[in-house]
Scaffold this active site. Structure first.
Site, PDB file in Angstrom:
ATOM      1  N   CYS A 167      41.207  65.410  93.233  1.00 43.06           N
ATOM      2  CA  CYS A 167      42.617  66.269  92.557  1.00 43.06           C
ATOM      3  C   CYS A 167      41.824  67.241  91.608  1.00 43.06           C
ATOM      4  O   CYS A 167      41.388  66.853  90.570  1.00 43.06           O
ATOM      5  CB  CYS A 167      43.548  65.240  92.346  1.00 43.06           C
ATOM      6  SG  CYS A 167      44.819  66.369  91.377  1.00 43.06           S
TER       7      CYS A 167
ATOM      8  N   CYS B  20      45.940  66.557  83.833  1.00 45.28           N
ATOM      9  CA  CYS B  20      47.485  66.031  83.942  1.00 45.28           C
ATOM     10  C   CYS B  20      47.420  64.580  83.559  1.00 45.28           C
ATOM     11  O   CYS B  20      46.616  63.859  83.674  1.00 45.28           O
ATOM     12  CB  CYS B  20      47.595  66.100  85.579  1.00 45.28           C
ATOM     13  SG  CYS B  20      49.120  65.245  86.273  1.00 45.28           S
TER      14      CYS B  20
ATOM     15  N   ASP C 157      65.338  42.916  84.627  1.00 47.85           N
ATOM     16  CA  ASP C 157      64.681  44.033  85.204  1.00 47.85           C
ATOM     17  C   ASP C 157      64.778  45.204  84.130  1.00 47.85           C
ATOM     18  O   ASP C 157      65.299  46.098  84.468  1.00 47.85           O
ATOM     19  CB  ASP C 157      64.980  44.264  86.547  1.00 47.85           C
ATOM     20  CG  ASP C 157      63.857  45.436  87.245  1.00 47.85           C
ATOM     21  OD1 ASP C 157      63.179  45.782  86.728  1.00 47.85           O
ATOM     22  OD2 ASP C 157      64.508  45.922  88.390  1.00 47.85           O
TER      23      ASP C 157
ATOM     24  N   CYS D 167      58.049  46.664  84.239  1.00 46.08           N
ATOM     25  CA  CYS D 167      57.017  47.623  84.454  1.00 46.08           C
ATOM     26  C   CYS D 167      55.865  47.937  83.286  1.00 46.08           C
ATOM     27  O   CYS D 167      55.164  48.748  83.295  1.00 46.08           O
ATOM     28  CB  CYS D 167      57.503  49.075  84.718  1.00 46.08           C
ATOM     29  SG  CYS D 167      58.585  49.685  83.428  1.00 46.08           S
TER      30      CYS D 167
ATOM     31  N   CYS E 117      47.572  60.511  86.925  1.00 43.40           N
ATOM     32  CA  CYS E 117      46.727  59.578  87.339  1.00 43.40           C
ATOM     33  C   CYS E 117      45.526  59.369  86.220  1.00 43.40           C
ATOM     34  O   CYS E 117      45.184  60.077  85.669  1.00 43.40           O
ATOM     35  CB  CYS E 117      45.939  60.165  88.630  1.00 43.40           C
ATOM     36  SG  CYS E 117      46.783  60.307  89.919  1.00 43.40           S
TER      37      CYS E 117
ATOM     38  N   GLU F 136      74.820  46.627  84.295  1.00 48.44           N
ATOM     39  CA  GLU F 136      74.117  47.919  84.131  1.00 48.44           C
ATOM     40  C   GLU F 136      74.676  48.846  83.062  1.00 48.44           C
ATOM     41  O   GLU F 136      76.191  49.063  83.031  1.00 48.44           O
ATOM     42  CB  GLU F 136      74.012  48.473  85.512  1.00 48.44           C
ATOM     43  CG  GLU F 136      73.527  50.019  85.717  1.00 48.44           C
ATOM     44  CD  GLU F 136      71.990  50.312  85.174  1.00 48.44           C
ATOM     45  OE1 GLU F 136      71.404  49.453  85.250  1.00 48.44           O
ATOM     46  OE2 GLU F 136      72.131  51.362  84.529  1.00 48.44           O
TER      47      GLU F 136
ATOM     48  N   TYR G 289      70.377  44.436  84.136  1.00 48.22           N
ATOM     49  CA  TYR G 289      69.525  45.798  84.141  1.00 48.22           C
ATOM     50  C   TYR G 289      69.525  45.991  85.598  1.00 48.22           C
ATOM     51  O   TYR G 289      68.652  46.205  86.334  1.00 48.22           O
ATOM     52  CB  TYR G 289      68.246  45.815  83.717  1.00 48.22           C
ATOM     53  CG  TYR G 289      68.205  45.334  82.068  1.00 48.22           C
ATOM     54  CD1 TYR G 289      68.134  46.346  81.258  1.00 48.22           C
ATOM     55  CD2 TYR G 289      67.954  43.914  82.105  1.00 48.22           C
ATOM     56  CE1 TYR G 289      68.186  45.591  79.638  1.00 48.22           C
ATOM     57  CE2 TYR G 289      67.784  43.555  80.578  1.00 48.22           C
ATOM     58  CZ  TYR G 289      67.868  44.392  79.610  1.00 48.22           C
ATOM     59  OH  TYR G 289      67.687  44.270  78.187  1.00 48.22           O
TER      60      TYR G 289
END
Ligand code: SAH
Length: 452
Positions: free
Chosen positions: A71, A77, A381, A408, A80, A335, A314
């Site tokens: 890339c 950027c 979550d 995450c 990635c 939520e 969540y």
């Protein structure tokens, strides 16, 4: 060590920022775009008390993990972090990010937790179902789109991001060309002037006819957007809806309050773990659908929902809880985004699920609002910042047999698990999932159970 020194270094580890790490005379040195096993010559850029940042000058001996980057925007950027190492090396690094977080931030002993091997993503290219591209003006005054550089709002031009379906790049650049022709100006963040801010696209992954929604984010409404929408839908019949989102504020948040439907419909319909999901532009939806399904299946296994009351905090558009609804006694979803709660209710209705209820509230306020039944299992979550203490205290006070956390951000997951462990819960198992291949991000699913 001083700034501008040239040093030779062996890279022995990768940090969760995606930087290579090595030691030089006892001093920790971080070097972006390197791989474990590289021997390098590096130029020192910044020296702090116990660590330094350096730049790769010359690769003296390349690591066997290295692969050819494909890339042109890689390294500039902010998307990635791992296009220069093999996928196996990336998985190994991510597995250790999660383990390290539980040891160093959570203070857990790894031998007391069952760390399951990381689950890879089936696709490592073009796996995303959502694109968010800022629009800017380059030095020669031309409008363009791309992605932010790391920790900056400088827009790096990207013609075709390899994490996105090709159609997304085609649509984004078509919008830019048309906006130029229609004399719609690009938004300038610093000066807070101009019109076109972001291009936001989302498509259904598992249901090819489920829709492709295009949201054009602008500082204010201009009549030319109707013309642009017409030309866009003529050129791309795959687009099922075009929305103009008005965001007049000086803010990092992409979407504003007000939405104007320019054509078609705003919602798309996908399917996850057999659950039909209606998603509006403002609802959260996992960007890598296939790997997210693996996460939901693991969460279901950990939750063991049969006959249980499940509190899904969540909950977004309700997907995780609803995928467990068939066997569960009851699902209670909470939520904060009203549109997502409406989606969750519609999704339950479409599924014919009668044992689910959804509350629009801040997770931490659920205690004061009260819930209809005491849960046996709590699903957590949260977004990247994790849960607040009020929410965790409330969860512990309900004394569920199990808590399943989906996160995450391993750092906040480990912090929150530590808090829960002080409130009488034990961390039994942790599994990392590569939901975001080639980026530094990694998801994890944690099973906690009540100690007594
Ligand atoms: N479980 C869902 C969504 C997870 S993302 C899914 O798998 O799709 C995190 C969600 O938490 C988002 O929908 C976000 O809007 C919501 N959220 C963020 N802060 C919140 C809070 N304080 N209380 C309740 N929900 C919150």
């Amino acid at each position: 060590m001083n700034k501008n020194d040239l040093i030779t270094l062996e890279i022995t580890d990768i940090t969760n920022e995606g930087f290579g790490f090595g030691k030089y005379n006892g001093m920790a040195v971080f070097v972006p775009l390197t791989a474990v096993g590289d021997e390098i010559e590096a130029k020192v850029l910044k020296v702090n008390k116990s660590y330094a940042y350096a730049k790769l000058e010359k690769l003296l001996l390349p690591s066997p993990d290295r692969i050819e980057n494909d890339c042109p925007a890689f390294g500039k950027c902010g998307g990635c972090a791992f296009r220069h190492i093999s996928y196996n090396a990336e998985l190994k690094a991510k597995e250790s990010f999660v383990k390290d977080a539980f040891m160093k931030i959570g203070g857990f002993e790894t031998e007391n937790i069952n760390f399951l091997p990381i689950e890879p993503s089936d696709e490592i290219e073009r796996y995303r179902n959502k694109l968010e591209m800022p629009v800017g003006i380059n030095e020669s005054g031309e409008m363009y789109c791309g992605f932010y550089a790391q920790r900056s709002h400088r827009i790096i031009p990207v013609n075709d991001c390899l994490l996105q379906p090709e159609i997304f790049s085609e649509i984004a650049w078509f919008i830019v060309q048309k906006a130029k022709a229609l004399k719609i100006s690009a938004y300038n963040e610093e000066r807070h002037e101009g019109v076109l801010r972001h291009i936001f696209l989302r498509k259904a992954e598992n249901k090819p006819d489920g829709g492709l929604c295009c949201v054009i984010v602008a500082k204010r409404k201009v009549p030319e957007f109707n013309r642009l929408a017409r030309e866009l839908s003529e050129q791309f019949p795959q687009i099922t809806g075009i929305v103009l989102n008005i965001n007049p504020d000086k803010t990092n948040v992409i979407l504003g309050e007000k939405e104007i439907l320019l054509c078609g419909k705003a919602d798309i319909t996908d399917e996850m773990c057999g659950v039909p999901v209606e998603i509006s532009p403002k609802s959260f939806y996992q960007v890598n659908t296939k790997t997210a399904e693996k996460i939901y299946r693991k969460a279901t296994e950990f939750a063991n929902p049969s006959g249980k009351v499940i509190l899904d905090l969540y909950c977004g558009a309700g997907t995780i809880g609803l995928s467990m609804a068939k066997n569960a006694k009851k699902i209670i979803g909470v939520e904060i985004i009203p549109e997502a709660v409406e989606n969750a209710k519609a999704n339950a209705k479409r599924l014919g699920v009668q044992n689910a209820e959804f509350i629009c509230a801040n997770a931490g306020d659920t205690a004061t609002l009260g819930i209809s039944e005491k849960p046996d299992v709590i699903l957590l979550d949260p977004p990247r910042k994790g849960c607040d203490e009020k929410t965790l205290d409330f969860c512990a006070s309900l004394s569920p047999a199990r808590i399943v956390m989906i996160s995450c951000n391993p750092a906040t997951a480990a912090r929150d698990c530590k808090w829960l462990s002080e409130l009488g819960f034990r961390v039994n198992a942790v599994q990392a999932f590569d939901l975001f291949p080639r980026t530094r991000h990694v998801e994890c699913v944690v099973l906690l159970s009540r100690d007594k």
